[in-house]
Design an enzyme around this catalytic site. Structure first.
Site, mmCIF file in Angstrom:
data_model
loop_
_atom_site.group_PDB
_atom_site.id
_atom_site.type_symbol
_atom_site.label_atom_id
_atom_site.label_comp_id
_atom_site.label_asym_id
_atom_site.label_seq_id
_atom_site.Cartn_x
_atom_site.Cartn_y
_atom_site.Cartn_z
ATOM 1 N N HIS A 120 0.817 -1.216 0.000
ATOM 2 C CA HIS A 120 0.000 0.000 0.000
ATOM 3 C C HIS A 120 0.847 1.261 0.000
ATOM 4 C CE1 HIS A 120 0.264 -0.053 4.548
ATOM 5 N NE2 HIS A 120 0.201 1.253 4.383
ATOM 6 N N ASP A 166 1.141 -7.677 2.310
ATOM 7 C CA ASP A 166 1.336 -6.245 2.089
ATOM 8 C C ASP A 166 2.823 -5.923 1.941
ATOM 9 O OD1 ASP A 166 0.911 -3.563 1.837
ATOM 10 O OD2 ASP A 166 -0.246 -3.340 3.684
ATOM 11 N N SER A 190 4.043 2.322 8.390
ATOM 12 C CA SER A 190 3.783 1.340 7.342
ATOM 13 C C SER A 190 5.057 1.080 6.552
ATOM 14 C CB SER A 190 2.686 1.841 6.405
ATOM 15 O OG SER A 190 1.444 1.842 7.044
#
Length: 729
Positions: A80, A215, A663
């Site tokens: 992402h 991810d 992230s």
């Protein structure tokens, strides 16, 4: 059997102490005992040194975190985080979002986009005295003096154009640090799984657990032949980092100590209760409602046009993530009554402060906070009513023309000579994420929201003739039909034009930007004046809060502000609610169990086939919960079969203290080896932006063993595996 496993884990784990803190690297020696107690053996002094491994292998993307994993500049981050890079290279004919992408050789690695950057933090220096000593007391003069000093420090730091420097405020302006980063400008896409792996479960599973998301994505840093950062060129060569991370293919097990290094975006743990109440009662609900409306609009239009859907895929993903976080914060405030907790903490502080400080200062701060909230609410809809990408470009371009009339040192940050390359790249990037039809519909919705509230701005109403709201659609159609800013070359050409040329332009978006300029500057001046007042009140109160926390033996670390931090914890599950214990690992079996064939639970057939065939290779783990199995098998000898527990771990939980910006952060074992990537938090833990609850605060990570399995057994990325330094316990 699952309940027995959970029971055994409760007996074998549990938090001995709170793993709270997003620590500045220099603070590591002060918590060396806590690191050691968690089984983190790498010396704290080594973690404090940004020039040494592993910290010099951790990089920022400007909005996420990544890390070097090979001597050839290979970088791993979240899917992402690289979403816009994947979208940038996708089309109807080659939809890498849907199908995934693998460059089988370096010459097949495309640019991640003109404004993608990798930032390697090389030095962090305390410049508090240079920024704050002898500041004027008049609010506007004060904030302008702070800005002027910051720019002077930055200019001295950026004597080499290959570096990007920033002066960041810590503890609400009590301290300032100079951040010096090597800026790599040629970033390329290397390997990304399809979205049905990278975002398996989609928005339904976002912030949820159990989770089964792959991810991850690989990028590569390139430089000129001289080894220095350079713009994209076919002749550039892979960057050779000062160090890169070893990848521990054995991963981690329940109870192992881990730590995370990255760039957390923003937390509010030292804010007052009145600020939490404003966020809970107005800001978060208002933003969430707007995001949902915009998402619904784009998805409806994208359902009828695949090219449009690809263009706005990154925009939708970002808004959906933010919206679910906002809703999670609101739910968390209610479920845990964070407001009551914060109020109690504030009462304890005020009781202490009564004998250590000046009550008048607290009253002044609260009054300024209320004024700031009112100012934000007043401007909110006017700001949104300028949300068109083309108007945003026009506003920025006219501001640039005005700022270029000043000496460079006096220009607003973002409009100095150092900023022009990234300014131009942002103008170029519009083409990949813009469509007139979508932009117009979204802008019209924001204008209609603006019209429905009382804080109107006369110049905007006049320019768009908003007295006749029924004709709004046709008015906007005429603006888009007459503008030339849709053309990239035209947009870039405006960077070199004078204010007079803007003021004489017939382009409707340029004319609107010129008309709005004075109002926008007046609002900015008012905001800066208030910031100047807060720059006195907040640091004074923060100094008292730090002293209070130290008196109580509580951890003292700055709120997150996008700068490099380290946090530590252990691999551990949690009791999410009555009678429901969530185990720390998920496995491949869960992908199959969730698969429906319908998005977002539409695992690729090649993944399902590899799982069904038992093609797990060396990535299979026979015993994810050795302590639990030992406990169970004492009761049921028939279960004493390791293969009954075997699979490839997909995601895992830990108690590390993270937030947005973390992230893509590398998750390290106690030796400083890569064992996973941080990508999310549990739904119950979202409120950690305001309050850290050790019992339920868990971060969610992609297990390195799943990444390696995907590379090895599914996508045949042997070229990348051969670059990486794989080790086992």
């Amino acid at each position: 059997m699952r309940n027995l496993v959970a029971a055994a884990l409760v007996f074998s784990s549990g938090l001995a102490f709170a793993d709270e803190g997003q620590w500045q690297p220099y603070q590591m020696p002060s918590i060396a005992d806590k690191l050691k107690a968690r089984g983190i053996d790498i010396p704290a002094e080594q973690l404090a040194d940004l020039t040494r491994h592993p910290m010099n292998a951790v990089v920022g993307l400007g909005y996420c975190t990544a890390s070097f994993v090979s001597p050839q500049g290979l970088v791993v981050t979240n899917h992402h985080c690289a979403y816009k890079a994947i979208q940038y290279n996708s089309s109807k004919e080659k939809n890498y979002l849907a199908d995934g992408f693998l460059a089988t050789s370096m010459d097949k690695e495309p640019s991640a986009g003109p404004n993608e950057r990798l930032y390697v933090t090389e030095a962090v220096t305390d410049v508090s005295a240079k920024v704050t000593d002898g500041l004027p007391l008049e609010p506007l003069e004060r904030v302008e003096a702070i800005e002027s000093r910051q720019k002077a420090i930055i200019k001295e730091c950026e004597s080499d154009d290959n570096y990007r420097c920033a002066v960041r405020s810590f503890h609400n302006g009590l301290e300032y640090y100079l951040i010096k980063q090597l800026m790599i400008r040629d970033v390329r896409l290397v390997y990304a799984p399809p979205e049905s792996v990278g975002s398996y479960g989609g928005d339904i599973d976002n912030y949820e657990y159990p989770r089964h998301s792959g991810d991850f994505t690989f990028l590569r840093a390139y430089v000129g032949k001289d080894g220095k950062p350079a713009d994209f060129s076919e002749s550039n060569i892979p960057y050779q980092p000062k160090s890169f991370l070893k990848v521990n293919a054995s991963g981690v097990k329940a109870g192992d100590g881990v730590f995370v290094a990255g760039y957390p975006g923003s937390t509010s743990r030292y804010r007052l209760t009145t600020e939490l109440e404003f966020a809970s009662n107005w800001l978060y609900p208002t933003d969430a409602k707007r995001f949902q409306s915009r998402i619904d609009t784009i998805e409806a239009m994208g359902a009828e046009n695949a090219e449009l859907a690809i263009k706005y895929a990154g925009t939708v993903a970002g808004m959906a993530n933010r919206m679910k976080k906002l809703n999670g914060l609101l739910d968390g405030f209610k479920a845990t009554d964070i407001t009551a907790i914060k109020r109690k903490q504030e009462q304890e502080f005020m009781a202490w402060y009564a004998s250590h400080g000046d009550a008048k200062q607290m009253d002044e701060l609260k009054a300024l906070i209320i004024e700031s909230q009112q100012q934000y609410q007043t401007n909110y809809y006017f700001v949104n009513a300028q949300s068109s990408d083309l108007l945003g470009a026009a506003n920025s371009l006219y501001r640039l023309a005005k700022e270029k009339q000043k000496p460079d040192a006096e220009r607003e940050q973002g409009y100095q000579e150092r900023d022009l390359k990234m300014f131009a790249d942002k103008l170029k990037r519009i083409d990949k994420s813009f469509d007139v039809r979508v932009d117009k519909v979204l802008w019209q919705a924001d204008i209609e929201s603006y019209l429905a509230q009382p804080n109107r701005v006369a110049v905007l109403d006049e320019q768009l003739n908003l007295s006749d709201s029924a004709a709004l659609g046709s008015k906007l159609d005429s603006l888009y039909g007459a503008t030339s800013l849709i053309d990239q070359a035209t947009r870039l050409g405006w960077m070199d034009k004078s204010p007079a040329e803007f003021e004489q332009s017939s382009d409707p978006f340029i004319k609107l930007a010129v008309a709005l300029y004075d109002t926008r500057m007046a609002q900015e001046k008012a905001e800066k004046t208030l910031d100047g007042k807060l720059s006195i009140a907040r640091p004074a109160m923060m100094k008292a809060i730090i002293a209070f926390n130290k008196d109580k033996g509580l951890p003292v670390y700055p709120d997150a502000n996008g700068t490099l931090r380290i946090t530590y914890g252990m691999v551990d599950g949690y009791q999410s609610r009555d009678a429901l214990y969530k185990q720390p690992f998920t496995k491949l079996d869960g992908i199959v169990a969730k698969h429906t064939g319908v998005e977002p639970f539409n695992a690729p057939q090649k993944v399902l086939d590899a799982i069904k065939a038992g093609n797990l290779g060396s990535h299979k783990v026979d015993d994810l919960y050795p302590d639990a199995r030992s406990f169970i098998c004492k009761l049921f000898s028939c279960l004493d079969k390791p293969e009954a527990f075997g699979s490839v771990p997909v995601n895992f939980l830990s108690s590390v203290d993270t937030t947005g910006g973390n992230s893509g952060s590398p998750v390290f074992n106690g030796k400083g080896e890569l064992v996973g990537l941080n990508f999310d938090s549990t739904y119950e833990a979202i409120t950690k932006d305001w309050f850290f609850n050790p019992e339920i605060t868990r971060a969610i990570h992609v297990d390195i063993r799943y990444i390696l399995w995907m590379m090895d057994k599914v996508d045949n990325a042997q070229n990348l595996l051969s670059e990486m330094d794989l080790v086992r316990n």
